[in-house]
Design an enzyme around this catalytic site. Structure first.
Site, PDB file in Angstrom:
ATOM      1  N   GLY A 127       0.817  -1.211   0.000  1.00  0.00           N
ATOM      2  CA  GLY A 127       0.000   0.000   0.000  1.00  0.00           C
ATOM      3  C   GLY A 127       0.849   1.259   0.000  1.00  0.00           C
ATOM      4  O   GLY A 127       0.328   2.368  -0.059  1.00  0.00           O
ATOM      5  N   THR A 149       2.469   2.438   2.534  1.00  0.00           N
ATOM      6  CA  THR A 149       2.202   3.186   3.773  1.00  0.00           C
ATOM      7  C   THR A 149       3.343   3.099   4.785  1.00  0.00           C
ATOM      8  O   THR A 149       3.231   3.640   5.888  1.00  0.00           O
ATOM      9  CB  THR A 149       0.926   2.678   4.478  1.00  0.00           C
ATOM     10  OG1 THR A 149       1.180   1.345   4.962  1.00  0.00           O
ATOM     11  CG2 THR A 149      -0.276   2.674   3.550  1.00  0.00           C
ATOM     12  N   ASP A 165      -3.544   1.137  12.254  1.00  0.00           N
ATOM     13  CA  ASP A 165      -4.186   2.434  11.981  1.00  0.00           C
ATOM     14  C   ASP A 165      -4.198   2.745  10.477  1.00  0.00           C
ATOM     15  O   ASP A 165      -4.964   3.585  10.023  1.00  0.00           O
ATOM     16  CB  ASP A 165      -3.464   3.563  12.730  1.00  0.00           C
ATOM     17  CG  ASP A 165      -3.655   3.447  14.240  1.00  0.00           C
ATOM     18  OD1 ASP A 165      -4.315   2.480  14.678  1.00  0.00           O
ATOM     19  OD2 ASP A 165      -3.145   4.313  14.978  1.00  0.00           O
ATOM     20  N   THR A 213      -1.482  -3.488   3.095  1.00  0.00           N
ATOM     21  CA  THR A 213      -1.858  -4.784   2.516  1.00  0.00           C
ATOM     22  C   THR A 213      -1.348  -5.969   3.339  1.00  0.00           C
ATOM     23  O   THR A 213      -0.424  -5.828   4.144  1.00  0.00           O
ATOM     24  CB  THR A 213      -1.238  -4.929   1.109  1.00  0.00           C
ATOM     25  OG1 THR A 213       0.201  -4.910   1.253  1.00  0.00           O
ATOM     26  CG2 THR A 213      -1.678  -3.816   0.170  1.00  0.00           C
ATOM     27  N   ALA A 231       3.818  -6.254  11.200  1.00  0.00           N
ATOM     28  CA  ALA A 231       2.918  -5.217  11.697  1.00  0.00           C
ATOM     29  C   ALA A 231       2.151  -5.614  12.966  1.00  0.00           C
ATOM     30  O   ALA A 231       2.105  -6.784  13.350  1.00  0.00           O
ATOM     31  CB  ALA A 231       1.921  -4.865  10.592  1.00  0.00           C
ATOM     32  N   SER A 232       1.541  -4.607  13.572  1.00  0.00           N
ATOM     33  CA  SER A 232       0.744  -4.826  14.777  1.00  0.00           C
ATOM     34  C   SER A 232      -0.560  -4.041  14.649  1.00  0.00           C
ATOM     35  O   SER A 232      -0.555  -2.872  14.260  1.00  0.00           O
ATOM     36  CB  SER A 232       1.536  -4.316  15.986  1.00  0.00           C
ATOM     37  OG  SER A 232       0.738  -4.328  17.146  1.00  0.00           O
ATOM     38  N   ARG A 265      -0.925  15.674   9.290  1.00  0.00           N
ATOM     39  CA  ARG A 265       0.497  15.968   9.081  1.00  0.00           C
ATOM     40  C   ARG A 265       0.729  16.622   7.712  1.00  0.00           C
ATOM     41  O   ARG A 265       1.385  17.666   7.593  1.00  0.00           O
ATOM     42  CB  ARG A 265       1.309  14.676   9.219  1.00  0.00           C
ATOM     43  CG  ARG A 265       2.798  14.824   9.345  1.00  0.00           C
ATOM     44  CD  ARG A 265       3.592  14.807   8.061  1.00  0.00           C
ATOM     45  NE  ARG A 265       3.329  13.698   7.194  1.00  0.00           N
ATOM     46  CZ  ARG A 265       4.007  12.544   7.209  1.00  0.00           C
ATOM     47  NH1 ARG A 265       4.965  12.374   8.092  1.00  0.00           N
ATOM     48  NH2 ARG A 265       3.739  11.581   6.340  1.00  0.00           N
ATOM     49  N   TYR A 311       4.206   5.144  21.547  1.00  0.00           N
ATOM     50  CA  TYR A 311       4.166   5.890  20.293  1.00  0.00           C
ATOM     51  C   TYR A 311       4.436   7.346  20.608  1.00  0.00           C
ATOM     52  O   TYR A 311       3.759   7.923  21.470  1.00  0.00           O
ATOM     53  CB  TYR A 311       2.725   5.786  19.794  1.00  0.00           C
ATOM     54  CG  TYR A 311       2.556   5.510  18.346  1.00  0.00           C
ATOM     55  CD1 TYR A 311       2.494   4.203  17.891  1.00  0.00           C
ATOM     56  CD2 TYR A 311       2.423   6.548  17.431  1.00  0.00           C
ATOM     57  CE1 TYR A 311       2.304   3.936  16.552  1.00  0.00           C
ATOM     58  CE2 TYR A 311       2.228   6.279  16.092  1.00  0.00           C
ATOM     59  CZ  TYR A 311       2.171   4.977  15.663  1.00  0.00           C
ATOM     60  OH  TYR A 311       1.984   4.711  14.342  1.00  0.00           O
TER      61      TYR A 311
END
Ligand SMILES: Cc1cc2nc3c(=O)[nH]c(=O)nc-3n(C[C@H](O)[C@H](O)[C@H](O)COP(=O)(O)OP(=O)(O)OC[C@H]3O[C@@H](n4cnc5c(N)ncnc54)[C@H](O)[C@@H]3O)c2cc1C
Length: 596
Positions: free
Chosen positions: A171, A173, A237, A243, A252-253, A449, A512
């Site tokens: 994607g 991202t 998020d 993908t 990822a999480s 952002r 984060y």
């Protein structure tokens, strides 16, 4: 991989087609029908109709930004940039192109400059700044869109034959420069955009697993599985755009990992086309002991070992109940102690997030203009109760947002235990509406952002995981160090530094950070940002945090690898890459795996 073809196997077959309302922006985050803007009355608002906040004015936002950053940000002072900045000319070996044309249709081969540019970056602040105000030194020469596994096999073989570098694209991202191309790469660079391989191949409702192609984006996976009453439960998020293949390749999480697990818990098997052929097995078993687990190599592979074409994943019945909740705490420390006890004493709900005071204020600043009347009175009464009766200090209090999923009984039990523990730490229930709003904001916040960049604000998030015992000190150290370094450099106004705890484990948490500042007058704000982010990373490592909990390494953090693993470990990685991909067909160069 094939299923055991029982009666409960559904084969949806059809590829979900992206509708006209699903077009994505090339120069900023998100859907092209949505962006932040200034209204005619000078307030910030989100255009479009997609999200709950869409079309609403946010009158508190701009004054709050000005106050926190100590700057004069506003619609009059803008530098829109010049997207797309100079895009490097493509360099395509003619023999390779004619080879591609023998197995791909013309609409599967793209040389358009803007499309090539989009495939040469993810969403780090440097990349998003570069495409408008500077330039990317190199982008893919060609983008291809394979539609089935056979074409991926042919693509990899052609790349090998013609000595071309292949970079898988999901994607786009990622936030680690994972797709960024090396300007010194002498070979043709081909981006393999996987998003046409987006089918759910089969769903096995008896054994609760499904086979999904690697280019399927999260929002389609969710909506397709939902038609059959099931979910994979993986919701990063970025779920609207990232993908299956990208999730595995970055390890990822998702926000609901407490209930469903992280990506590595959810994947039963993967199919991969490597430089040497296909990695595949005959069955997907619930758990195995079959020697070295080659599937594990693909988690965090970041495009360097092969192209993931599909995966078999666990699925779950859609929850009987989904409920939101929120709790206010007098301080971050009290909220944090609540999280610790929750991880010890109860089954935490699907998602628990704790934001610090600045991020709590940020959420309030994004409240739409009140419609007046009863809602207005209710909010004033609530504020009075929290600050005057309960004595919470507006500049200290924090919020925790919650998502409960499961059977009615499970959710009841989780709620009872959680609110009991919260009360012990001074927590005050703040209602399901505030919790729901917190999670709804997730998707629209992602647009902010890029909206603020032309108004001279640069910002980015970075994350880590850390044992409980070091977590609070880590937050303090990172914030303090960034503030000190910012001041030391005499940079404009004040920076925005804020933290939230997004995941909990028995052994620790994921934290984060968001960091941003006003950059008017600075010639290379993206470099200043990067320098400060690296200082923050140094502080994270010194404070016992990890290099990354889920974003990954890419090129952004590869220089840190020698700090976190032994030379032998690094050598093993290099040797592995060398023997599995000796010609460096998968030339993304992430983690330093570029054979140089
Ligand atoms: C607003 C925002 C929110 C985010 N939230 C989260 C979050 O909650 N949790 C989280 O974990 N991450 C999050 N991220 C980071 C990002 O979404 C993840 O890293 C995601 O997994 C990347 O997936 P993608 O499909 O976009 O991959 P891409 O960005 O396209 O690629 C990432 C890497 O994976 C490789 N790759 C992609 N597809 C394949 C394939 N089929 N085979 C082999 N390699 C492949 C690429 O070559 C590249 O190295 C967020 C990012 C943004 C911008």
């Amino acid at each position: 991989l094939s299923s055991n073809d029982g009666t409960n196997i559904i084969r949806p077959g059809k590829r979900p087609a992206a509708g006209p309302d699903e077009a994505e922006s090339l120069d900023v985050w998100g859907f092209s029908d949505t962006h932040f803007d200034f209204s005619s009355s000078g307030h910030v608002m989100i255009r479009g109709t997609r999200y709950e906040l869409s079309g609403k004015e946010l009158p508190r936002f701009l004054p709050w930004v000005r106050e926190v950053l100590e700057c004069e940000v506003g619609p009059a002072t803008v530098d829109k940039g010049h997207y797309p900045t100079a895009i490097p000319e493509p360099c395509i070996a003619p023999a390779f192109l004619s080879d591609l044309q023998s197995f791909l249709k013309s609409d599967q081969i793209e040389t358009n400059a803007e499309i090539r540019l989009r495939h040469g970056h993810g969403h780090t602040q440097e990349e998003m700044y570069a495409i408008k105000y500077a330039r990317l030194g190199r982008v893919p020469d060609l983008v291809v869109y394979p539609e089935n596994e056979g074409q991926v096999v042919q693509l990899v073989a052609a790349a090998k034959r013609h000595e071309v570098s292949l970079i898988p694209f999901g994607g786009g991202t990622n936030v680690t420069d994972a797709l960024r191309c090396d300007p010194a790469e002498p070979r043709t660079i081909v981006s393999a955009d996987m998003r046409r391989m987006n089918r759910i191949l089969w769903i096995d409702l008896e054994n609760m697993m499904a086979s999904i192609e690697a280019g399927a984006v999260g929002r389609h996976i969710m909506s397709e599985l939902k038609k059959y009453g099931v979910t994979m439960g993986h919701e990063p998020d970025s779920v609207e755009f990232s993908t299956m293949g990208g999730w595995i390749a970055t390890n990822a999480s998702g926000m609901k990992k407490n209930r469903y697990g992280n990506i590595e818990d959810l994947i039963l098997d993967v199919n991969v086309i490597t430089a040497d052929g296909k990695l595949e097995r005959t069955t997907a078993s619930p758990r195995e002991s079959v020697g070295l687990d080659l599937r594990r190599l693909m988690f965090g592979s970041e495009g360097t070992l092969g192209i993931i074409t599909s995966a078999i994943v666990k699925i779950f019945p859609l929850p009987e109940v989904q409920k939101y909740g929120s709790v206010l705490f007098p301080s971050f420390e009290q909220g944090f102690k609540f999280m610790y006890d929750l991880s010890r004493e109860a089954a935490p709900p699907a998602s628990v997030r704790l934001v610090d005071n600045l991020q709590f204020q940020f959420g309030l600043a994004l409240k739409p203009k009140s419609a007046g009347g009863l809602a207005d009175i209710k909010s004033k009464v609530e504020k009075f109760f929290v600050t005057k009766i309960k004595g919470f200090e507006p500049l200290k209090m924090v919020a925790c947002t919650l998502v409960f999923e499961g059977s009615r009984e499970e959710v009841d039990q989780q709620e009872r235990a959680l609110y009991r523990i919260a009360a012990r730490h001074g927590g005050m229930k703040a209602g399901s509406e505030n919790g729901r709003r917190g999670y709804q904001l997730t998707y629209s916040i992602a647009y902010i952002r890029d909206f603020l960049m032309p108004y001279y604000i640069i910002a980015e998030s970075f994350e880590t995981s850390v044992p409980w015992s070091n977590a609070l000190a880590l937050c303090d150290n990172v914030k303090r160090r960034l503030l000190e370094e910012y001041e030391r450099r005499g940079l404009p106004g004040k920076p925005f530094v804020t933290a939230r705890v997004t995941q909990l484990y028995r052994t620790g948490v994921c934290i984060y950070f968001y960091f941003g500042f006003y950059y008017k007058g600075l010639p290379n704000p993206q470099d200043v940002y990067l320098e400060l982010e690296n200082i923050a990373r140094d502080e994270i490592l010194k404070s016992g945090g990890s290099l990354s909990h889920h974003h990954g390494v890419g090129k952004l953090r590869r220089a840190y690898l020698p700090r976190i693993m032994s030379e032998t470990a690094l050598q093993w990685k290099r040797e592995l890459k060398k023997s599995l991909d000796p010609k460096n067909v998968f030339g993304a160069g992430n983690q330093g795996l570029d054979l140089k």
